[in-house]
Design a protein around this motif. Structure first.
Motif, mmCIF file in Angstrom:
data_model
loop_
_atom_site.group_PDB
_atom_site.id
_atom_site.type_symbol
_atom_site.label_atom_id
_atom_site.label_comp_id
_atom_site.label_asym_id
_atom_site.label_seq_id
_atom_site.Cartn_x
_atom_site.Cartn_y
_atom_site.Cartn_z
ATOM 1 N N GLU A 6 1.052 -1.282 0.014
ATOM 2 C CA GLU A 6 -0.133 0.058 0.036
ATOM 3 C C GLU A 6 0.910 1.255 0.070
ATOM 4 O OE1 GLU A 6 -2.752 1.203 3.572
ATOM 5 O OE2 GLU A 6 -4.112 -0.021 2.117
ATOM 6 N N VAL A 7 1.615 1.396 0.790
ATOM 7 C CA VAL A 7 2.434 2.388 0.966
ATOM 8 C C VAL A 7 3.716 2.590 -0.115
ATOM 9 C CG1 VAL A 7 4.105 1.673 2.560
ATOM 10 C CG2 VAL A 7 3.849 4.109 2.360
ATOM 11 N N LEU A 8 4.196 1.495 -0.516
ATOM 12 C CA LEU A 8 5.488 1.293 -1.443
ATOM 13 C C LEU A 8 4.897 1.276 -2.910
ATOM 14 C CD1 LEU A 8 7.652 -1.252 0.615
ATOM 15 C CD2 LEU A 8 7.835 1.324 0.446
ATOM 16 N N LEU A 9 3.957 0.728 -3.168
ATOM 17 C CA LEU A 9 3.847 0.140 -4.586
ATOM 18 C C LEU A 9 2.540 0.493 -5.260
ATOM 19 C CD1 LEU A 9 5.227 -3.312 -4.412
ATOM 20 C CD2 LEU A 9 6.340 -1.324 -5.451
ATOM 21 N N SER A 10 1.165 0.626 -4.480
ATOM 22 C CA SER A 10 -0.015 0.423 -5.067
ATOM 23 C C SER A 10 -1.252 1.095 -4.461
ATOM 24 C CB SER A 10 -0.425 -0.820 -5.663
ATOM 25 O OG SER A 10 -0.221 -1.831 -4.625
ATOM 26 N N GLY A 11 -1.065 1.394 -3.019
ATOM 27 C CA GLY A 11 -2.193 1.795 -2.351
ATOM 28 C C GLY A 11 -2.458 3.341 -2.575
ATOM 29 N N ARG A 12 -3.684 3.544 -2.107
ATOM 30 C CA ARG A 12 -3.921 4.946 -2.187
ATOM 31 C C ARG A 12 -4.981 5.313 -1.063
ATOM 32 N NH1 ARG A 12 -2.974 7.805 -6.240
ATOM 33 N NH2 ARG A 12 -4.717 9.147 -6.250
ATOM 34 N N TRP A 13 -5.072 4.375 -0.098
ATOM 35 C CA TRP A 13 -6.171 4.638 1.237
ATOM 36 C C TRP A 13 -5.701 5.660 2.161
ATOM 37 C CZ3 TRP A 13 -6.350 2.257 6.375
ATOM 38 C CH2 TRP A 13 -7.578 2.490 6.940
ATOM 39 N N ILE A 14 -4.367 5.514 2.421
ATOM 40 C CA ILE A 14 -3.941 6.488 3.624
ATOM 41 C C ILE A 14 -3.436 7.729 3.162
ATOM 42 C CG2 ILE A 14 -2.194 6.936 5.525
ATOM 43 C CD1 ILE A 14 -4.155 4.575 6.472
ATOM 44 N N ALA A 15 -2.813 7.846 2.155
ATOM 45 C CA ALA A 15 -2.333 9.024 1.737
ATOM 46 C C ALA A 15 -2.697 9.465 0.252
ATOM 47 C CB ALA A 15 -0.777 9.055 1.626
ATOM 48 N N GLN A 16 -3.685 8.787 -0.160
ATOM 49 C CA GLN A 16 -4.108 8.889 -1.545
ATOM 50 C C GLN A 16 -3.095 8.718 -2.770
ATOM 51 O OE1 GLN A 16 -7.588 9.082 -1.995
ATOM 52 N NE2 GLN A 16 -7.449 8.587 0.012
ATOM 53 N N THR A 17 -2.003 8.334 -2.362
ATOM 54 C CA THR A 17 -0.696 7.968 -2.917
ATOM 55 C C THR A 17 -0.050 6.812 -2.503
ATOM 56 O OG1 THR A 17 0.885 9.157 -4.618
ATOM 57 C CG2 THR A 17 0.556 9.944 -2.146
ATOM 58 N N ASN A 18 1.157 6.730 -3.278
ATOM 59 C CA ASN A 18 2.277 5.667 -2.679
ATOM 60 C C ASN A 18 3.572 6.128 -3.392
ATOM 61 O OD1 ASN A 18 2.552 4.250 -5.243
ATOM 62 N ND2 ASN A 18 0.349 3.887 -5.151
ATOM 63 N N ILE A 19 4.612 5.316 -2.741
ATOM 64 C CA ILE A 19 5.833 6.010 -3.288
ATOM 65 C C ILE A 19 6.251 5.995 -4.810
ATOM 66 C CG2 ILE A 19 8.369 5.555 -2.994
ATOM 67 C CD1 ILE A 19 7.749 5.227 0.089
ATOM 68 N N LYS A 20 5.800 4.673 -5.457
ATOM 69 C CA LYS A 20 6.107 4.187 -6.719
ATOM 70 C C LYS A 20 5.373 5.350 -7.383
ATOM 71 C CE LYS A 20 4.860 1.233 -10.306
ATOM 72 N NZ LYS A 20 4.054 -0.202 -10.406
ATOM 73 N N GLU A 21 4.100 5.743 -7.177
ATOM 74 C CA GLU A 21 3.281 6.869 -8.126
ATOM 75 C C GLU A 21 4.194 8.062 -7.979
ATOM 76 O OE1 GLU A 21 -0.626 8.951 -6.821
ATOM 77 O OE2 GLU A 21 -0.926 6.957 -7.589
ATOM 78 N N GLN A 22 4.572 8.445 -6.673
ATOM 79 C CA GLN A 22 5.518 9.805 -6.691
ATOM 80 C C GLN A 22 6.588 9.668 -7.338
ATOM 81 O OE1 GLN A 22 4.080 12.777 -5.069
ATOM 82 N NE2 GLN A 22 2.350 11.490 -5.295
ATOM 83 N N ILE A 23 7.401 8.582 -7.349
ATOM 84 C CA ILE A 23 8.872 8.601 -8.242
ATOM 85 C C ILE A 23 8.840 8.223 -9.616
ATOM 86 C CG2 ILE A 23 9.842 8.528 -5.658
ATOM 87 C CD1 ILE A 23 10.461 5.452 -6.530
ATOM 88 N N GLU A 24 7.913 7.539 -9.918
ATOM 89 C CA GLU A 24 7.537 7.306 -11.124
ATOM 90 C C GLU A 24 7.343 8.476 -12.257
ATOM 91 O OE1 GLU A 24 7.242 2.632 -12.142
ATOM 92 O OE2 GLU A 24 5.386 3.824 -11.718
#
Length: 156
Positions: free
Chosen positions: A13-31
């Motif tokens: 969720e936090v690293l790759l594919s989630g959106r529940w807590i932060a409405q984003t994830n690290i993968k989405e941000q860095i790619e």
């Protein structure tokens, strides 16, 4: 769902594919940024590249333990990123982070739940569960930083 499967879901969720807590994830941000943006410094803040390196440093070090190796990482080296001078350098770091993120989650998912309550390497480091939760919390902390730094960069 086992505890291990639950923890793996939280990691993804936090690293790759989630959106529940932060409405984003690290993968989405860095790619979605260039290597120049990843290296852009805003005042005294860390760069997105450096934060990505830092997160990957811990994933890689703990993965080494999961795969039968020793705990060889040290906090004092966690920001010692080699110079990043090209899109290839950034792309390689992002790719390594994403591969390590999925490998990490897969290892956690396959763990016997009983292992979660056993000491991680040495009792002074707490249990496997505590360390996995630490990775999740640490990742959300830096996800917040990455998201804010990215907004500041894109506003310029």
């Amino acid at each position: 769902m086992t505890r291990s499967e639950f923890m793996a879901t939280r990691l993804r969720e936090v690293l790759l594919s989630g959106r529940w807590i932060a409405q984003t994830n690290i993968k989405e941000q860095i790619e979605s940024i260039s290597w120049q943006q990843a290296n852009q410094r805003i005042q005294s803040l860390n760069t997105i590249a450096l934060l990505t390196y830092h997160l990957n440093y811990y994933l890689d070090g703990i993965l080494n333990v999961f795969e039968g190796g020793k705990l060889e990482i040290r906090d004092k080296f966690s920001f010692d990123m080699p110079a990043m001078t090209s899109e290839t350098d950034w792309s390689n770091l992002v790719k390594e982070f994403l591969v390590n993120s999925e490998k990490f989650a897969m290892h956690v998912e396959k763990m016997e739940d009983a292992l979660l309550d056993t000491p991680f390497v040495d009792e002074k480091y707490g249990t496997y569960l505590r360390n996995i939760e630490g990775v999740i919390e640490h990742s959300y902390y830096h996800l917040g930083q990455i998201s804010l730094i990215k907004k500041l960069i894109l506003e310029k």
